[in-house]
Enzyme design. Structure first.
Site, short mmCIF file in Angstrom:
data_model
loop_
_atom_site.label_atom_id
_atom_site.label_comp_id
_atom_site.label_asym_id
_atom_site.label_seq_id
_atom_site.Cartn_x
_atom_site.Cartn_y
_atom_site.Cartn_z
N ARG A 37 0.85 -1.29 -0.04
CA ARG A 37 -0.07 -0.15 0.13
C ARG A 37 0.94 1.31 -0.11
O ARG A 37 0.45 2.48 -0.60
CB ARG A 37 -0.79 0.18 1.16
CG ARG A 37 -2.12 -0.95 0.93
CD ARG A 37 -3.05 -0.96 2.01
NE ARG A 37 -4.29 -1.80 1.82
CZ ARG A 37 -5.27 -1.66 2.40
NH1 ARG A 37 -5.26 -1.38 3.86
NH2 ARG A 37 -6.37 -2.55 2.13
N LYS A 174 -17.41 -16.05 4.20
CA LYS A 174 -18.90 -16.03 4.47
C LYS A 174 -19.45 -15.45 3.22
O LYS A 174 -19.33 -14.65 2.84
CB LYS A 174 -19.32 -15.16 5.93
CG LYS A 174 -18.89 -15.83 7.03
CD LYS A 174 -18.43 -14.88 8.26
CE LYS A 174 -19.64 -14.97 9.33
NZ LYS A 174 -19.64 -14.01 10.01
N GLY A 328 -8.67 -7.93 0.30
CA GLY A 328 -7.38 -7.94 1.04
C GLY A 328 -6.76 -9.48 0.81
O GLY A 328 -5.46 -9.40 0.56
N GLY A 351 -12.73 -3.74 1.30
CA GLY A 351 -14.02 -3.64 1.50
C GLY A 351 -14.46 -2.24 0.56
O GLY A 351 -15.36 -2.21 0.00
P1 ADP Z 1 -11.03 -11.17 0.84
O1 ADP Z 1 -10.37 -10.42 1.98
O2 ADP Z 1 -10.34 -11.61 -0.26
O3 ADP Z 1 -12.29 -10.44 0.51
P2 ADP Z 1 -12.31 -13.15 2.82
O4 ADP Z 1 -12.10 -12.11 3.97
O5 ADP Z 1 -13.73 -12.90 2.50
O6 ADP Z 1 -11.45 -12.85 1.52
O7 ADP Z 1 -11.98 -14.49 3.11
C1 ADP Z 1 -10.56 -14.87 3.37
C2 ADP Z 1 -10.51 -16.00 4.26
O8 ADP Z 1 -11.40 -16.77 4.32
C3 ADP Z 1 -9.15 -16.65 4.32
O9 ADP Z 1 -8.48 -15.99 5.61
C4 ADP Z 1 -9.34 -18.05 4.39
O10 ADP Z 1 -8.84 -18.66 5.40
C5 ADP Z 1 -10.91 -17.99 4.68
N1 ADP Z 1 -11.43 -19.29 3.98
C6 ADP Z 1 -11.84 -19.64 2.69
N2 ADP Z 1 -12.18 -20.78 2.53
C7 ADP Z 1 -12.39 -21.15 3.63
C8 ADP Z 1 -13.06 -22.47 4.05
N3 ADP Z 1 -13.40 -23.58 3.39
N4 ADP Z 1 -13.16 -22.78 5.54
C9 ADP Z 1 -12.83 -21.85 6.21
N5 ADP Z 1 -12.26 -20.68 5.86
C10 ADP Z 1 -12.11 -20.43 4.87
MG MG Z 2 -10.67 -10.45 4.18
#
Ligand code: ADP
Ligand code: MG
Length: 375
Positions: A37, A174, A328, A351
């Site tokens: 960043r 989620k 992120g 976000g």
């Molecule tokens: P981003 O920051 O790219 O938007 P998220 O914050 O939504 O992504 O999700 C990232 C997290 O989700 C990671 O830390 C990963 O460990 C977790 N994750 C992905 N798949 C699973 C799973 N099947 N079970 C538990 N955690 C998961």
């Molecule tokens: Mg995230």
């Protein structure tokens, strides 16, 4: 939608410019673990310095409780910044003052005092109506930084005129975190691909048993409605699962790791897409002309469950589609697998990138468009 650019600020020789950056970097024991960043803001800062401006940068860092907190001092950022670009001053953590998050007008007064112009280069904070984001553009001639301009161009472009087929690959923990953006994307994509923790609520909606996997029971009906919609949604056809007794991120704890179909036995936790799914998702990515990737396909921080995310990262690197990474953890995954340079755009905003895709605008962008130098 057009934002004022640096050129709209006029001559900058001898003028004082306040630049809101997003230097909210990860720290471990006071050391920066990823300076992505900071590096991302350098072109704008350098351009202002080269134009003869006196440049003051400011940022938030972490979540201090509205008062000075040495754990969140910007000192490590200041040191790194000084190595990257000379002659830029950096204010102390904006969130050391409660006026930042409260958008207190008196805090804005103090912030803009002595400055002649304002630049927003903090895309990752522009979804928040905080003082340093929405305050200065109401008082000073203002502009979007180079990176912020590019972020907005690319991400709003996905909504307006993507090269087709346009595929969104979604993952992460989620569904509830990302429902808004999933619904917005379903209006514009040709197909949606779903992996990561969120796939289990979709699989449950399709009647599968998900064992001990992440599941959001109150989202099952919503997922069923989305699956019944007009746009194809690709779900995993196989899963890499961790058996009873195993613990995520603790390989030493043991527990069996097995490839399974999409009906998991009791006690088994799905933590990555399986190899068949990774190959199928790779095909979809190769056939697309635009791909947005948000959210890891599994718990990739645990090497036992990194393969699915790595396969998607590689397919993203190899496809001739226009590739955008948002989020992120997805950006961190792209860096981990060394494919960042092969992407057309890796968003610096977690976000903020999702909110811009979902809503088409952000409070910080609206504020820039209302600046006094915008006619
Ligand atoms: P981003 O920051 O790219 O938007 P998220 O914050 O939504 O992504 O999700 C990232 C997290 O989700 C990671 O830390 C990963 O460990 C977790 N994750 C992905 N798949 C699973 C799973 N099947 N079970 C538990 N955690 C998961
Ligand atoms: Mg995230």
């Amino acid at each position: 939608m057009k934002l004022p650019t640096l050129d709209d600020l006029g001559p900058l020789e001898g003028r004082s410019v306040l630049v809101r950056c997003d230097f909210n970097v990860p720290l471990a024991d006071g050391e920066i673990t990823d300076d992505f960043r900071i590096r991302a803001a350098v072109p704008t800062l350098r351009r202002l310095v080269d134009a003869g401006a006196r440049v003051t940068a400011c940022t938030h860092l972490g979540r201090p409780a509205g008062r000075p907190d040495p754990r969140w001092s910007v000192e490590p950022v200041r040191r790194r910044l000084a190595e990257l670009v000379e002659g830029v001053e950096l204010l102390e953590n904006l969130r050391f003052d409660p006026g930042e998050t409260a958008n207190d007008p008196e805090f804005v007064d103090r912030l803009v005092d002595g400055h002649d112009a304002y630049v927003n280069e903090a895309f990752g904070a522009s979804h928040r109506a905080h003082a340093s984001i929405v305050g200065p553009p109401a008082r000073l001639p203002s502009a979007a930084g180079l990176l912020l301009t590019r972020e907005v161009e690319v991400l709003t472009g996905l909504r307006t005129d993507p090269a087709r087929p346009f595929v969104a690959v979604m993952g992460g923990a989620k569904v509830s975190d990302k429902l808004g953006v999933i619904e917005a994307l379903l209006d514009v994509v040709d197909a949606l691909v779903i992996g990561g923790g969120m796939c289990f609520t979709f699989l449950a909606a399709g009647g599968h048993s998900v064992g001990a996997s992440l599941l959001e029971p109150d989202m099952i009906d919503t997922c069923r409605r989305l699956l019944d919609g007009p746009r194809p949604i690709h779900l995993p056809v196989d899963i890499t699962a961790l058996g009873p007794g195993g613990r995520l991120f603790e390989p030493e704890a043991g527990g069996e790791v097995r490839q399974m179909g999409v009906d998991l036995p009791e006690g088994w936790m799905g933590v990555d897409i399986g190899p068949g799914t990774a190959a199928a998702f790779g095909d979809v990515i190769h056939e697309a002309r635009t791909v947005l990737w948000n959210g890891p396909m599994g718990a990739f921080e645990d090497p036992r469950f990194a393969a699915g995310t790595e396969a998607v990262a590689r397919a993203m690197a190899e496809t001739r589609a226009f590739t955008v990474v948002g989020g992120g953890d997805s950006a961190a995954a792209a860096r981990r697998f060394g494919v960042t340079k092969a992407m057309d755009h890796v968003s610096t905003g977690g976000g903020a990138s999702l909110e811009l895709i979902e809503k088409g605008d952000l409070p910080g962008l609206e504020a820039l468009r209302g600046a006094p130098n915008v006619v």
